[in-house]
Design a protein around this motif. Structure first.
Motif, PDB file in Angstrom:
ATOM      1  N   ASP A 182       0.647  -1.111  -0.075  1.00 17.91           N
ATOM      2  CA  ASP A 182      -0.064   0.007  -0.194  1.00 17.91           C
ATOM      3  C   ASP A 182       0.727   1.308   0.012  1.00 17.91           C
ATOM      4  N   ARG A 183       0.480   2.211  -0.172  1.00 12.67           N
ATOM      5  CA  ARG A 183       0.944   3.523  -0.005  1.00 12.67           C
ATOM      6  C   ARG A 183       0.510   4.211   1.085  1.00 12.67           C
ATOM      7  N   ASN A 184       1.011   5.495   1.436  1.00 15.92           N
ATOM      8  CA  ASN A 184       0.527   6.276   2.624  1.00 15.92           C
ATOM      9  C   ASN A 184      -0.083   7.543   2.308  1.00 15.92           C
ATOM     10  N   PRO A 204       7.683   5.271  -0.028  1.00 16.64           N
ATOM     11  CA  PRO A 204       7.539   4.257   1.240  1.00 16.64           C
ATOM     12  C   PRO A 204       6.439   3.091   0.730  1.00 16.64           C
ATOM     13  N   HIS A 205       6.407   2.083   1.425  1.00 15.10           N
ATOM     14  CA  HIS A 205       5.447   0.925   1.124  1.00 15.10           C
ATOM     15  C   HIS A 205       4.560   0.793   2.741  1.00 15.10           C
ATOM     16  N   VAL A 206       3.385   0.757   2.556  1.00  9.34           N
ATOM     17  CA  VAL A 206       2.740   0.615   3.868  1.00  9.34           C
ATOM     18  C   VAL A 206       2.210  -0.893   4.228  1.00  9.34           C
ATOM     19  N   SER A 222      -0.202   9.524 -15.411  1.00  9.41           N
ATOM     20  CA  SER A 222       0.671   9.636 -14.228  1.00  9.41           C
ATOM     21  C   SER A 222       1.769   8.887 -14.558  1.00  9.41           C
ATOM     22  N   SER A 223       1.856   7.948 -15.402  1.00  8.66           N
ATOM     23  CA  SER A 223       3.193   7.297 -15.581  1.00  8.66           C
ATOM     24  C   SER A 223       4.295   8.232 -16.301  1.00  8.66           C
ATOM     25  N   SER A 224       3.818   9.086 -16.941  1.00  7.11           N
ATOM     26  CA  SER A 224       4.613  10.084 -17.844  1.00  7.11           C
ATOM     27  C   SER A 224       5.209  11.052 -16.746  1.00  7.11           C
ATOM     28  N   GLY A 275      13.395   0.199  -6.748  1.00  2.00           N
ATOM     29  CA  GLY A 275      12.343  -0.181  -5.564  1.00  2.00           C
ATOM     30  C   GLY A 275      12.140  -1.759  -5.756  1.00  2.00           C
ATOM     31  N   TYR A 276      11.373  -2.085  -4.997  1.00  2.77           N
ATOM     32  CA  TYR A 276      11.004  -3.499  -4.864  1.00  2.77           C
ATOM     33  C   TYR A 276       9.585  -4.087  -4.892  1.00  2.77           C
ATOM     34  N   GLY A 277       9.593  -5.532  -5.367  1.00  2.00           N
ATOM     35  CA  GLY A 277       8.367  -6.198  -5.236  1.00  2.00           C
ATOM     36  C   GLY A 277       7.381  -5.597  -6.139  1.00  2.00           C
ATOM     37  N   ASN A 278       6.015  -5.650  -5.662  1.00  3.58           N
ATOM     38  CA  ASN A 278       5.021  -5.425  -6.694  1.00  3.58           C
ATOM     39  C   ASN A 278       4.861  -4.022  -6.897  1.00  3.58           C
ATOM     40  N   ARG A 279       5.507  -3.241  -6.096  1.00  2.00           N
ATOM     41  CA  ARG A 279       5.418  -1.721  -6.251  1.00  2.00           C
ATOM     42  C   ARG A 279       6.791  -1.152  -7.093  1.00  2.00           C
ATOM     43  N   ALA A 280       7.595  -2.117  -7.344  1.00  2.00           N
ATOM     44  CA  ALA A 280       8.907  -1.509  -8.059  1.00  2.00           C
ATOM     45  C   ALA A 280       8.504  -0.909  -9.458  1.00  2.00           C
ATOM     46  N   CYS A 281       9.221  -0.061  -9.857  1.00  2.00           N
ATOM     47  CA  CYS A 281       9.324   1.009 -11.038  1.00  2.00           C
ATOM     48  C   CYS A 281       9.090   0.133 -12.312  1.00  2.00           C
ATOM     49  N   PRO A 282       8.068   0.397 -12.948  1.00  2.00           N
ATOM     50  CA  PRO A 282       7.885  -0.027 -14.450  1.00  2.00           C
ATOM     51  C   PRO A 282       8.617   0.563 -15.428  1.00  2.00           C
ATOM     52  N   TYR A 303      -4.235  -0.168 -13.550  1.00  2.00           N
ATOM     53  CA  TYR A 303      -3.213   0.728 -13.944  1.00  2.00           C
ATOM     54  C   TYR A 303      -1.763  -0.012 -14.235  1.00  2.00           C
ATOM     55  N   LYS A 304      -1.615  -0.809 -13.061  1.00  2.00           N
ATOM     56  CA  LYS A 304      -0.179  -1.488 -13.366  1.00  2.00           C
ATOM     57  C   LYS A 304      -0.024  -2.360 -14.254  1.00  2.00           C
ATOM     58  N   ASN A 305      -0.943  -3.086 -14.560  1.00  2.00           N
ATOM     59  CA  ASN A 305      -1.066  -4.293 -15.641  1.00  2.00           C
ATOM     60  C   ASN A 305      -0.935  -3.501 -16.929  1.00  2.00           C
TER      61      ASN A 305
END
Ligand code: HEM
Length: 612
Positions: free
Chosen positions: A144-146, A409-411, A336-338, A479-486, A173-175
């Motif tokens: 999650d994010r904060n 940060p990751h929550v 938002s990705s741009s 970054g890391y895991g499923n929030r890592a940068c695409p 969005y991420k997919n």
């Protein structure tokens, strides 16, 4: 104002005639932040009274109760501080100063510790191992994010993928991001970065003193083209980035430090009013850009770009690709990705200029490699397997001066026990990327710019084959895991081809003589926001030969040098045109609303503690 508020909170499915888009656009055209002075709503605000009561109970509970821990479970080491308020004096200074500060505390409290402030629990992580254990091995618990006090909608408003809370919309969005990256990366982002390289070389040839501005414009134009097939859309992003970057940074509005101010009702909260204006403006910008692509798409005139991929996917099986978005979501997912592709890539570009001034011997070596592979033309993406020193330069610039030194940060989404310690649900967990990229066992002489570490077997970071490594895939700076940068592949393509073009064309150095003395090169001085950029400075940028000058000037793509920022007295054609404020009329440097304020010569050059 009222109309704009309604527009921004409604969802507007796309209609073929685009009239809803035009209406949205028209209604947000003259938004100005307003601070009402009528305090009556404050006195009658049930919300405020309710919030005050809640706050009171919360403080009282903090004073009086302690959560019971399960048997055998301990609390993480916690920095001592006051009840509820915690330890506000540890709110970090800007950029790397914050990384050092938290690093100093790690020496005392270990690789993971708690920091409590204004009712919120933060957890700081110093090593790659702990970051991986939490964010990768247990990624489902930490994705999650904060909330951010100055911009509350950032988590829930559906606008910005990087700061969006975890949930179904995030997954769509991420997919989608992965889908467009998968499709555009093998095609080198349709050649857009290489086109922009040529324009940027021309601008540098004409006005080298404005190199910092050229780098920012380069990033904006490139992502404008990659996302919407037209570099001009980059100026929309240039307009919006400063507000957003400041509002998500501790060094931004005071409410980010005094988070209880988030309880003020909108009528007297300048931050909430500002945010509403900004939210509508972002939406308008992203809708307009996508509408423009749609019009070109319908006429068969659209160039390949991320947005055109979305239109193509309409006709195909986008559900199979893992996303199903309406118009509004597509506009925001692309936008938002741009958004993040300017300051993030601008950071290493600024650091590159500093590295070339501080380490001229490396510059000569990598130029020799480029000259060997491309004696009479600019390097292309196809040349990259033969240019390991150039790739090592990119990799090391990113390690040496991280654009996101404190990560994102990751929550924690549920209580977790890590090595016998409790990490409670809701804790905001920060991986200190700056320290991670200097862990002694992996990065000896970590404070030095040492690209050799990636291509010399004597270093632990060496990896074969050199036709492939080093590269940015899996780089912890992303970054890391499923929030890592695409955005890794785009960063790799943009930075390798641009740094290759710059080194092929120019010698970059500290000025000699008096001008050099008057213009020292910064080491660590960056802007104070969460995506850091080294402060611009005056240096010498000389074309390496007359033949190279002629080559740059001859390139068809460089006939228009692509200046994006207009002078204050030039006519504009759209509200999105970037205009240089009169106070920054040439030859003054362009400061991008405080994001690229030049490094002025300090009275005495700072000295840094050993090991820094
Ligand atoms: C030097 C370049 C860049 C660096 C260092 C960087 C770094 C990061 C970091 C640290 C994160 C957060 C990762 C985490 O939470 O663990 C992130 C997220 C993200 N980045 Fe990048 N980034 C860069 C370039 C880009 C580019 C060019 C794009 C877009 C094209 C991009 C798009 C994103 C997005 C959409 C996210 C959010 C992912 C999520 O929340 O799941 N980034 N980036």
């Amino acid at each position: 104002m009222e109309a704009s508020i309604q527009v921004s909170s409604d969802r507007m499915p796309y209609h073929e005639d685009n009239s809803s888009v035009a209406a949205a656009a028209a209604s947000t055209s003259d938004l100005q932040p307003v601070l009402s002075t009528d305090l009556t709503p404050l006195l009658h605000s049930k919300f405020l009274w309710g919030a005050s009561l809640l706050l009171f109970f919360f403080i009282a509970r903090t004073f009086t109760s302690k959560q019971k821990l399960p048997a055998g479970v301990k609390r993480l080491p916690r920095l001592p501080g006051l009840p509820y308020i915690g330890r506000p004096w540890d709110v970090p200074g800007p950029g790397v100063a914050a990384a050092w500060h938290f690093g100093g505390l790690h020496k005392k409290y270990g690789p993971i510790y708690e920091w409590y402030i204004m009712g919120t629990l933060h957890i700081w992580v110093e090593t790659d191992k702990v970051a991986r254990d939490l964010f990768v091995t247990r990624q489902k618990k930490y994705c999650d994010r904060n909330d951010l006090p100055a911009t509350v909608k950032v988590k829930t408003g559906g606008q910005l993928l990087p700061l969006m809370g975890y949930g179904d919309q995030f997954k769509r969005y991420k997919n989608f991001m992965h889908y467009i990256m998968r499709n555009s990366s093998p095609k080198a982002f349709y050649g857009w970065p290489v086109v922009e390289n040529k324009k940027t070389l021309r601008r540098l040839l004409e006005t080298p003193d404005r190199w910092s501005e050229h780098m920012i414009v380069h990033c904006a134009r490139t992502i404008g083209s990659v996302a919407w097939g037209d570099p001009q859309h980059g100026s929309k992003l240039l307009q919006m980035v400063p507000y957003l970057l400041k509002s998500v940074s501790p060094a931004g509005p005071i409410i980010n430090k005094l988070s209880f101010l988030a309880n003020l009702p909108e009528a007297i909260s300048p931050w909430k009013q500002q945010e509403k204006v900004h939210y509508a403006r972002v939406r308008k910008a992203f809708w307009e850009a996508l509408t423009d692509v749609k019009e070109r798409h319908d006429k068969g005139l659209v160039a390949d770009c991320w947005s055109s991929l979305w239109f193509q996917a309409q006709d195909q099986e986008k559900e199979k690709a893992g996303f199903k978005m309406d118009w509004d979501e597509a506009a925001h997912a692309i936008g938002s990705s741009s958004f993040v592709a300017i300051a993030t890539i601008g950071g290493p570009l600024h650091a590159f200029f500093a590295a070339m001034c501080h380490y001229p011997a490396w510059q000569a070596k990598v130029q020799a490699e480029i000259d060997r592979v491309c004696p009479d033309r600019l390097p292309t993406t196809e040349d990259m397997p033969n240019l390991p020193m150039l790739r090592a330069t990119v990799k090391e610039v990113l390690r040496w001066r991280q654009p996101t030194p404190l990560g994102v940060p990751h929550v924690a989404m549920e209580d977790d026990i890590y090595e016998g310690y409790l990490i409670p649900k809701g804790a905001i967990v920060h991986a200190n990327h700056y320290l991670i990229s200097r862990e002694e066992s992996m990065f000896p002489r970590g404070e030095e710019f040492l690209p050799e570490r990636w291509i010399d077997p004597a270093y632990p970071t060496y990896k074969e084959p050199l036709t492939e490594f080093p590269n940015l895939r899996g780089d912890t700076g992303f970054g890391y895991g499923n929030r890592a940068c695409p955005g890794v592949d785009l960063t790799q393509t943009e930075l390798t081809t641009l740094l290759g073009a710059l080194l092929w064309s120019f010698n970059i150095a500290r000025h000699s003589g008096r001008r050099g003395d008057e213009n020292p090169i910064p080491w660590y001085e960056v802007n104070p926001f969460v995506i850091t950029m080294m402060k611009p400075f005056d240096c010498s940028i000389q074309v390496r030969s007359e033949a190279k000058r002629a080559y740059i000037l001859e390139q068809p793509e460089a006939q228009d040098a692509g200046y994006l920022i207009r002078s204050h007295d030039e006519p504009t054609t759209s509200e999105w045109d970037m205009v240089r404020p009169e106070s920054e009329a040439l030859p003054k440097p362009y400061t991008w609303e405080g994001l690229t304020v030049p490094f002025g010569k300090p009275a005495t050059m700072p000295t840094y503690a050993p090991g820094i």
